[in-house]
Design a protein around this motif. Sequence first.
Motif, PDB file in Angstrom:
ATOM      1  N   THR A  65       0.838  -1.198   0.000  1.00 46.70           N
ATOM      2  CA  THR A  65       0.000   0.000   0.000  1.00 46.70           C
ATOM      3  C   THR A  65       0.869   1.241   0.000  1.00 46.70           C
ATOM      4  N   HIS A  66       0.516   2.201  -0.849  1.00 52.32           N
ATOM      5  CA  HIS A  66       1.173   3.509  -0.858  1.00 52.32           C
ATOM      6  C   HIS A  66       0.333   4.482  -0.026  1.00 52.32           C
ATOM      7  N   LEU A  67       0.938   5.010   1.032  1.00 54.38           N
ATOM      8  CA  LEU A  67       0.255   5.997   1.864  1.00 54.38           C
ATOM      9  C   LEU A  67       0.672   7.397   1.429  1.00 54.38           C
ATOM     10  N   PRO A  68      -0.270   8.276   1.127  1.00 56.84           N
ATOM     11  CA  PRO A  68       0.058   9.657   0.738  1.00 56.84           C
ATOM     12  C   PRO A  68       0.576  10.442   1.936  1.00 56.84           C
ATOM     13  N   PRO A  69       1.095  11.645   1.725  1.00 56.99           N
ATOM     14  CA  PRO A  69       1.670  12.429   2.832  1.00 56.99           C
ATOM     15  C   PRO A  69       0.682  12.734   3.958  1.00 56.99           C
ATOM     16  N   GLY A  70      -0.606  12.693   3.697  1.00 58.25           N
ATOM     17  CA  GLY A  70      -1.583  13.033   4.718  1.00 58.25           C
ATOM     18  C   GLY A  70      -1.844  11.949   5.741  1.00 58.25           C
ATOM     19  N   ILE A  71      -1.218  10.782   5.600  1.00 55.67           N
ATOM     20  CA  ILE A  71      -1.454   9.671   6.515  1.00 55.67           C
ATOM     21  C   ILE A  71      -0.139   8.924   6.706  1.00 55.67           C
ATOM     22  N   TYR A  72       0.073   8.371   7.898  1.00 50.03           N
ATOM     23  CA  TYR A  72       1.340   7.695   8.172  1.00 50.03           C
ATOM     24  C   TYR A  72       1.128   6.569   9.177  1.00 50.03           C
ATOM     25  N   VAL A  73       2.156   5.728   9.305  1.00 47.27           N
ATOM     26  CA  VAL A  73       2.206   4.656  10.295  1.00 47.27           C
ATOM     27  C   VAL A  73       3.301   4.990  11.297  1.00 47.27           C
ATOM     28  N   ASP A  74       2.982   4.899  12.576  1.00 42.36           N
ATOM     29  CA  ASP A  74       3.956   5.169  13.628  1.00 42.36           C
ATOM     30  C   ASP A  74       4.882   3.958  13.760  1.00 42.36           C
ATOM     31  N   PRO A  75       6.184   4.093  13.452  1.00 42.78           N
ATOM     32  CA  PRO A  75       7.080   2.929  13.519  1.00 42.78           C
ATOM     33  C   PRO A  75       7.242   2.373  14.925  1.00 42.78           C
ATOM     34  N   TYR A  76       7.144   3.228  15.944  1.00 41.49           N
ATOM     35  CA  TYR A  76       7.274   2.754  17.325  1.00 41.49           C
ATOM     36  C   TYR A  76       6.036   1.934  17.725  1.00 41.49           C
ATOM     37  N   GLU A  77       4.872   2.398  17.326  1.00 44.86           N
ATOM     38  CA  GLU A  77       3.654   1.640  17.584  1.00 44.86           C
ATOM     39  C   GLU A  77       3.666   0.320  16.831  1.00 44.86           C
ATOM     40  N   LEU A  78       4.153   0.347  15.592  1.00 45.98           N
ATOM     41  CA  LEU A  78       4.225  -0.875  14.795  1.00 45.98           C
ATOM     42  C   LEU A  78       5.195  -1.875  15.416  1.00 45.98           C
ATOM     43  N   ALA A  79       6.330  -1.393  15.922  1.00 46.23           N
ATOM     44  CA  ALA A  79       7.293  -2.285  16.566  1.00 46.23           C
ATOM     45  C   ALA A  79       6.691  -2.948  17.794  1.00 46.23           C
ATOM     46  N   SER A  80       5.903  -2.193  18.560  1.00 44.10           N
ATOM     47  CA  SER A  80       5.257  -2.760  19.737  1.00 44.10           C
ATOM     48  C   SER A  80       4.246  -3.828  19.348  1.00 44.10           C
ATOM     49  N   LEU A  81       3.476  -3.587  18.294  1.00 41.29           N
ATOM     50  CA  LEU A  81       2.500  -4.577  17.839  1.00 41.29           C
ATOM     51  C   LEU A  81       3.183  -5.836  17.322  1.00 41.29           C
ATOM     52  N   VAL A  95      12.430   5.034   8.665  1.00 42.72           N
ATOM     53  CA  VAL A  95      12.391   6.220   9.523  1.00 42.72           C
ATOM     54  C   VAL A  95      11.247   7.113   9.065  1.00 42.72           C
ATOM     55  N   VAL A  96      10.327   7.403   9.984  1.00 42.07           N
ATOM     56  CA  VAL A  96       9.143   8.213   9.684  1.00 42.07           C
ATOM     57  C   VAL A  96       9.093   9.378  10.665  1.00 42.07           C
ATOM     58  N   ASP A  97       8.962  10.585  10.139  1.00 43.62           N
ATOM     59  CA  ASP A  97       8.810  11.776  10.979  1.00 43.62           C
ATOM     60  C   ASP A  97       7.337  11.886  11.369  1.00 43.62           C
ATOM     61  N   VAL A  98       7.024  11.468  12.583  1.00 42.01           N
ATOM     62  CA  VAL A  98       5.628  11.455  13.027  1.00 42.01           C
ATOM     63  C   VAL A  98       5.120  12.845  13.385  1.00 42.01           C
ATOM     64  N   GLU A  99       6.002  13.835  13.512  1.00 36.95           N
ATOM     65  CA  GLU A  99       5.604  15.185  13.885  1.00 36.95           C
ATOM     66  C   GLU A  99       5.407  16.100  12.680  1.00 36.95           C
ATOM     67  N   ALA A 100       5.819  15.673  11.509  1.00 40.08           N
ATOM     68  CA  ALA A 100       5.756  16.537  10.335  1.00 40.08           C
ATOM     69  C   ALA A 100       4.307  16.736   9.889  1.00 40.08           C
ATOM     70  N   PRO A 101       3.950  17.958   9.494  1.00 39.98           N
ATOM     71  CA  PRO A 101       2.604  18.177   8.933  1.00 39.98           C
ATOM     72  C   PRO A 101       2.504  17.603   7.532  1.00 39.98           C
ATOM     73  N   GLU A 102       1.306  17.602   7.007  1.00 38.33           N
ATOM     74  CA  GLU A 102       1.062  16.990   5.705  1.00 38.33           C
ATOM     75  C   GLU A 102       1.872  17.647   4.596  1.00 38.33           C
ATOM     76  N   TYR A 103       2.027  18.973   4.634  1.00 40.23           N
ATOM     77  CA  TYR A 103       2.700  19.676   3.540  1.00 40.23           C
ATOM     78  C   TYR A 103       4.222  19.563   3.612  1.00 40.23           C
ATOM     79  N   LEU A 104       4.779  18.942   4.665  1.00 40.66           N
ATOM     80  CA  LEU A 104       6.224  18.707   4.766  1.00 40.66           C
ATOM     81  C   LEU A 104       6.563  17.217   4.765  1.00 40.66           C
ATOM     82  N   ALA A 105       5.566  16.356   4.680  1.00 40.54           N
ATOM     83  CA  ALA A 105       5.787  14.912   4.739  1.00 40.54           C
ATOM     84  C   ALA A 105       5.929  14.338   3.330  1.00 40.54           C
TER      85      ALA A 105
END
Length: 249
Positions: A65-81, A95-105
């Motif tokens: 699945t390709h996720l657009p900049p407006g949605i993301y997966v938290d790698p830390y949450e995924l590692a826990s699961l 590496v995913v920047d979970v703090e970045a807004p949509e227009y910078l992701a």
Amino acid sequence: MAGDLRWWGAGVAAFLCALRVQAVCEGATVTQELLKEGFHRDLLLKVELGVVGEHAGGCTVAARTHLPPGIYVDPYELASLQQHNLTKAVLIPEVVDVEAPEYLATDLLVLLYLEPDPWCSHCFTAALPVHGRYHRPAEDSEEALVILKSPEVLVCCCDNRLPAECWKPAEVEAACSGKNAGPCQWYSVTHKPAHEESILQVPVGLRQHSSMVCAVTLLATVLCSSLILVAVCKYGQFSEKWEEVTLGR
């Protein structure tokens, strides 16, 4: 006359071959659904291979699945699961920047491994927590739309051979979680999505509220800072040290 008969015979053979391929490969469908509301959602995927699934016994089924900049997966949450064996997925990039807004992701690629559905033959399911990013304030809408395309169905078989009519090799740099530990070839199946895309509605602010939001934020910051300073002066060690300094002790 003989040439016409040969041409007619070749056409009939091609038609029968096309019917055979359609009969063998038909029935593969993909359904994806976004559960919950707001920024924190669950992406539920279900793949039904149908007749094609008869050739995928003992294979690994995954959805790319390709996720657009407006949605993301938290790698830390995924590692826990994954640590608790609740899901298995590969993120690209890792590496995913979970703090970045949509227009910078940037876009994110997810390879989500699916598990067999005990209630449905030839069906595979998986769920993945996803999160919406903050968007720029809008002019006249309180929601931003994030389009999520239908995923690509992949199968990795270390022991079985898949029919060439239904599958084509896919370039996937991920391990196959089948019986063998060695590398395997991933294949992509031609499928029919139940829906071409899913739409994620993300709440956004309005531009005309910017001044009010800034004013309320400033007042709240000043008030909270004042309360903290009063509490420190009254109940903390700062008051005792201040008395020692002023009294010369």
